[in-house]
Write a protein that holds these residues in place. Structure first.
Motif, PDB file in Angstrom:
ATOM      1  N   LEU A 181      79.254  18.550 -90.853  1.00 59.98           N
ATOM      2  CA  LEU A 181      79.985  19.315 -92.118  1.00 59.98           C
ATOM      3  C   LEU A 181      80.850  20.107 -92.463  1.00 59.98           C
ATOM      4  O   LEU A 181      81.118  20.731 -93.201  1.00 59.98           O
ATOM      5  N   ARG A 182      81.552  19.521 -91.660  1.00 59.43           N
ATOM      6  CA  ARG A 182      83.638  20.399 -91.985  1.00 59.43           C
ATOM      7  C   ARG A 182      83.872  20.590 -93.409  1.00 59.43           C
ATOM      8  O   ARG A 182      83.956  19.194 -93.601  1.00 59.43           O
ATOM      9  N   GLY A 183      83.839  21.415 -93.310  1.00 56.45           N
ATOM     10  CA  GLY A 183      84.395  21.203 -95.304  1.00 56.45           C
ATOM     11  C   GLY A 183      83.884  21.414 -96.239  1.00 56.45           C
ATOM     12  O   GLY A 183      84.183  21.372 -96.817  1.00 56.45           O
ATOM     13  N   ARG A 184      82.187  20.993 -95.416  1.00 56.06           N
ATOM     14  CA  ARG A 184      81.344  20.756 -96.635  1.00 56.06           C
ATOM     15  C   ARG A 184      80.446  21.295 -96.940  1.00 56.06           C
ATOM     16  O   ARG A 184      79.147  21.094 -97.082  1.00 56.06           O
ATOM     17  N   ILE A 185      80.683  22.365 -96.105  1.00 53.59           N
ATOM     18  CA  ILE A 185      79.241  23.787 -96.254  1.00 53.59           C
ATOM     19  C   ILE A 185      79.665  25.138 -96.907  1.00 53.59           C
ATOM     20  O   ILE A 185      80.588  25.115 -96.736  1.00 53.59           O
ATOM     21  N   ALA A 186      78.913  25.570 -97.273  1.00 52.02           N
ATOM     22  CA  ALA A 186      79.964  26.443 -98.547  1.00 52.02           C
ATOM     23  C   ALA A 186      77.806  28.060 -97.535  1.00 52.02           C
ATOM     24  O   ALA A 186      77.081  27.449 -98.277  1.00 52.02           O
ATOM     25  N   LEU A 187      78.397  29.337 -98.838  1.00 51.97           N
ATOM     26  CA  LEU A 187      77.753  30.557 -98.536  1.00 51.97           C
ATOM     27  C   LEU A 187      77.903  30.988 -99.574  1.00 51.97           C
ATOM     28  O   LEU A 187      79.660  31.129 -99.652  1.00 51.97           O
ATOM     29  N   GLN A 188      77.822  32.474 -99.952  1.00 50.01           N
ATOM     30  CA  GLN A 188      78.223  33.229-100.859  1.00 50.01           C
ATOM     31  C   GLN A 188      78.893  34.214-100.676  1.00 50.01           C
ATOM     32  O   GLN A 188      78.980  34.806 -98.870  1.00 50.01           O
ATOM     33  N   ASP A 189      79.643  34.520-101.144  1.00 51.79           N
ATOM     34  CA  ASP A 189      81.102  35.476-100.673  1.00 51.79           C
ATOM     35  C   ASP A 189      80.451  37.257-100.933  1.00 51.79           C
ATOM     36  O   ASP A 189      80.880  37.363-101.938  1.00 51.79           O
ATOM     37  N   PRO A 190      80.143  37.799 -99.254  1.00 53.03           N
ATOM     38  CA  PRO A 190      79.309  38.940-100.004  1.00 53.03           C
ATOM     39  C   PRO A 190      81.247  40.332-100.081  1.00 53.03           C
ATOM     40  O   PRO A 190      80.827  41.217-100.411  1.00 53.03           O
ATOM     41  N   ARG A 191      82.174  39.471 -99.909  1.00 56.44           N
ATOM     42  CA  ARG A 191      83.086  40.949-100.598  1.00 56.44           C
ATOM     43  C   ARG A 191      83.709  40.771-101.615  1.00 56.44           C
ATOM     44  O   ARG A 191      83.958  41.590-102.548  1.00 56.44           O
ATOM     45  N   ASP A 192      82.840  39.764-102.435  1.00 57.07           N
ATOM     46  CA  ASP A 192      82.619  39.479-104.250  1.00 57.07           C
ATOM     47  C   ASP A 192      81.765  39.148-105.284  1.00 57.07           C
ATOM     48  O   ASP A 192      81.864  39.487-106.265  1.00 57.07           O
ATOM     49  N   SER A 193      80.308  39.973-104.179  1.00 57.05           N
ATOM     50  CA  SER A 193      79.174  39.642-104.899  1.00 57.05           C
ATOM     51  C   SER A 193      78.757  40.924-104.706  1.00 57.05           C
ATOM     52  O   SER A 193      78.026  40.633-103.209  1.00 57.05           O
ATOM     53  N   ALA A 194      77.730  41.847-105.352  1.00 60.69           N
ATOM     54  CA  ALA A 194      77.004  42.796-104.734  1.00 60.69           C
ATOM     55  C   ALA A 194      75.489  42.113-103.895  1.00 60.69           C
ATOM     56  O   ALA A 194      75.278  42.603-103.161  1.00 60.69           O
ATOM     57  N   VAL A 195      74.503  41.219-105.224  1.00 57.77           N
ATOM     58  CA  VAL A 195      74.352  40.448-104.511  1.00 57.77           C
ATOM     59  C   VAL A 195      74.335  39.719-103.029  1.00 57.77           C
ATOM     60  O   VAL A 195      73.251  39.738-101.904  1.00 57.77           O
ATOM     61  N   ALA A 196      75.238  38.849-103.045  1.00 58.62           N
ATOM     62  CA  ALA A 196      75.551  38.556-101.337  1.00 58.62           C
ATOM     63  C   ALA A 196      75.947  38.993-100.829  1.00 58.62           C
ATOM     64  O   ALA A 196      75.236  38.945 -99.627  1.00 58.62           O
ATOM     65  N   TYR A 197      76.649  40.184-101.065  1.00 57.69           N
ATOM     66  CA  TYR A 197      76.366  41.412-100.075  1.00 57.69           C
ATOM     67  C   TYR A 197      74.952  41.749 -99.089  1.00 57.69           C
ATOM     68  O   TYR A 197      74.789  42.118 -98.066  1.00 57.69           O
ATOM     69  N   PHE A 198      73.933  42.257-100.283  1.00 55.98           N
ATOM     70  CA  PHE A 198      72.595  42.545 -99.549  1.00 55.98           C
ATOM     71  C   PHE A 198      72.499  41.297 -99.151  1.00 55.98           C
ATOM     72  O   PHE A 198      71.725  41.552 -98.126  1.00 55.98           O
ATOM     73  N   ILE A 199      72.373  40.255 -99.383  1.00 59.98           N
ATOM     74  CA  ILE A 199      71.595  39.369 -99.020  1.00 59.98           C
ATOM     75  C   ILE A 199      72.187  39.078 -97.062  1.00 59.98           C
ATOM     76  O   ILE A 199      71.674  38.947 -96.250  1.00 59.98           O
ATOM     77  N   TYR A 245      74.276  27.692 -97.291  1.00 61.72           N
ATOM     78  CA  TYR A 245      72.971  28.527 -96.766  1.00 61.72           C
ATOM     79  C   TYR A 245      73.279  30.184 -97.467  1.00 61.72           C
ATOM     80  O   TYR A 245      74.262  30.500 -98.141  1.00 61.72           O
ATOM     81  N   GLY A 246      71.180  30.428 -97.515  1.00 62.34           N
ATOM     82  CA  GLY A 246      71.372  31.989 -98.135  1.00 62.34           C
ATOM     83  C   GLY A 246      71.822  31.369 -99.543  1.00 62.34           C
ATOM     84  O   GLY A 246      72.376  32.571-100.159  1.00 62.34           O
ATOM     85  N   VAL A 247      71.223  30.682-100.365  1.00 59.80           N
ATOM     86  CA  VAL A 247      70.974  30.107-101.970  1.00 59.80           C
ATOM     87  C   VAL A 247      69.791  31.384-102.280  1.00 59.80           C
ATOM     88  O   VAL A 247      68.756  30.770-101.419  1.00 59.80           O
ATOM     89  N   PHE A 248      69.441  31.597-103.561  1.00 58.64           N
ATOM     90  CA  PHE A 248      68.140  31.747-103.244  1.00 58.64           C
ATOM     91  C   PHE A 248      67.087  29.947-104.585  1.00 58.64           C
ATOM     92  O   PHE A 248      68.230  29.347-105.273  1.00 58.64           O
ATOM     93  N   GLY A 249      66.144  30.242-103.755  1.00 58.01           N
ATOM     94  CA  GLY A 249      65.457  28.985-104.199  1.00 58.01           C
ATOM     95  C   GLY A 249      65.579  28.491-105.767  1.00 58.01           C
ATOM     96  O   GLY A 249      65.657  27.711-105.671  1.00 58.01           O
TER      97      GLY A 249
END
Length: 376
Positions: A181-199, A245-249
């Motif tokens: 998964l090196r360089g090929r896994i992603a998640l939302q950035d809580p620094r730029d998204s209110a909902v990502a911060y909440f999650i 990782y950590g996205v809405f279904g």
């Protein structure tokens, strides 16, 4: 006479063009970061309802059209906005040209803060009272559905037999010597998204001592943070990423329904269920219409429609989840619905927020959050 005929034809063409722009649902001229859909009434206009929501209009379309079947004289204007902008507009709505009658947001913490700070009005009805106590607060903010926070992978980039089913197996996959998964896994950035911060904060709370090792492993494998869930899923669908990782279904299921080679994983250790919530602003111009729509949203008819068309798990406990989730929910060991209430305000404290984002950025190797970074 010929000039008059040309003028008349030009006028008719202009009127027809304007009419075409107005057919439901039409796209009105948006402001920056705003997408407006206009759903024209089925009968001569008798009322107006202005919705501001964080879901894209496609997820709300079926519910709005169903409401118009019951109230055919109502025009509905739906503005799709980022969750932070929804909150910011509610604070300054009195000066806005088009104020919201109902705010629909996935940033549950910001919705609770609006209620706590006196920006919402109460709504008491049998539909609201039918919800569990944890799905409503002060009769001012209501959960109208729940989003499972999931893992999603590309079936052509990651062998389904190797795909993680919980966070322990994800951690083992991240620590494998061959680094798939090196360089090929992603998640939302809580620094730029209110909902990502909440999650991120709620996930960290559930993981407890397990949060830091998982985040460190993600950082070691150069996990890519994304500002937008749609952009993340675009890259995943195209095969540029292997796992998210950590996205809405619901967002993932929309892509799967359109043929994307993605598979959804509802983690078996614990499954975070984030409420999508609705509130009527204190200064809603069409508050009575907002109450009627909110009752439709919370009714068995509205909840069933949202489960089928928007992939939301109903807030009413007597209703079944969407068919796409049923087998997956059975495998999830511990579904946890985030309850509405003052506890959600903890991570909105500015000092806590700054420390959380500093630690998150350091663990992921992306640096600390920039002062005043936007949250959407």
């Amino acid at each position: 006479m010929k000039a008059l005929r040309y003028a008349a034809l030009a006028a008719l063409f202009l009127i027809a063009s304007l009419g075409m722009l107005y057919l439901a649902p039409a796209q009105a001229r948006p402001k920056q970061n705003e997408r407006i859909s206009v759903f024209a009434p089925r009968l001569p206009k008798q009322g107006l309802l202005v919705l501001h929501g964080s879901s894209n209009a496609g997820l709300m379309r079926a519910l709005i059209l169903d409401y118009q079947r019951l109230h055919p004289g109502v025009e509905v204007r739906y503005s799709h906005l980022d969750t932070q902008e929804l909150y910011d507009r509610a604070l300054r709505a009195g000066n806005g040209p088009e104020r919201a009658d109902l705010i629909l947001s996935a940033s549950t913490d910001l919705q609770v803060k609006l209620v706590n700070d006196g920006y919402a009005r109460a709504h008491r009805s049998p539909q609201g009272q039918a919800l569990p106590a944890a799905a409503r607060w002060r009769d001012e903010v209501f959960a109208y559905g729940y989003e499972p926070v999931a893992m999603v992978y590309h079936s052509g980039r990651l062998d389904p037999a190797q795909a993680p089913r919980d966070r322990d197996t994800l951690l083992r996959l991240l620590r494998r010597a061959d680094q798939p998964l090196r360089g090929r896994i992603a998640l939302q950035d809580p620094r730029d998204s209110a909902v990502a911060y909440f999650i991120a904060t709620q996930d960290s709370k559930q993981l407890g001592n397990g949060a830091a090792p998982l985040l460190a492993a993600l950082g070691a494998q150069r996990a890519q943070p994304y500002k937008r869930m749609d952009a993340l899923l675009d890259r995943l669908s195209e095969g540029e990423l292997s796992l998210a990782y950590g996205v809405f279904g619901s967002y993932a299921l929309q892509r799967i329904e359109r043929g994307a080679p993605l598979r959804l994983v509802l983690p078996r250790d614990h499954l975070l269920l984030v409420a999508r919530t609705a509130l009527i602003p204190r200064d809603a111009p069409h508050a009575d219409e907002a109450r009627r729509f909110l009752d439709h949203l919370l009714s068995p008819r509205g909840q069933t429609l949202l489960a089928r068309e928007a992939y939301l798990i109903p807030a009413r406990p007597e209703l079944p989840p969407p068919a796409a989730y049923r087998g997956l929910l059975g495998a999830a060991a511990n579904p946890r619905r985030v309850p509405l209430g003052l506890g959600l305000l903890v991570y909105l404290d500015e000092t806590k927020r700054r420390h959380f984002l500093r630690d998150w950025g350091a663990a992921l190797g992306t640096g600390a959050a920039q002062p005043g970074a936007s949250r959407r």
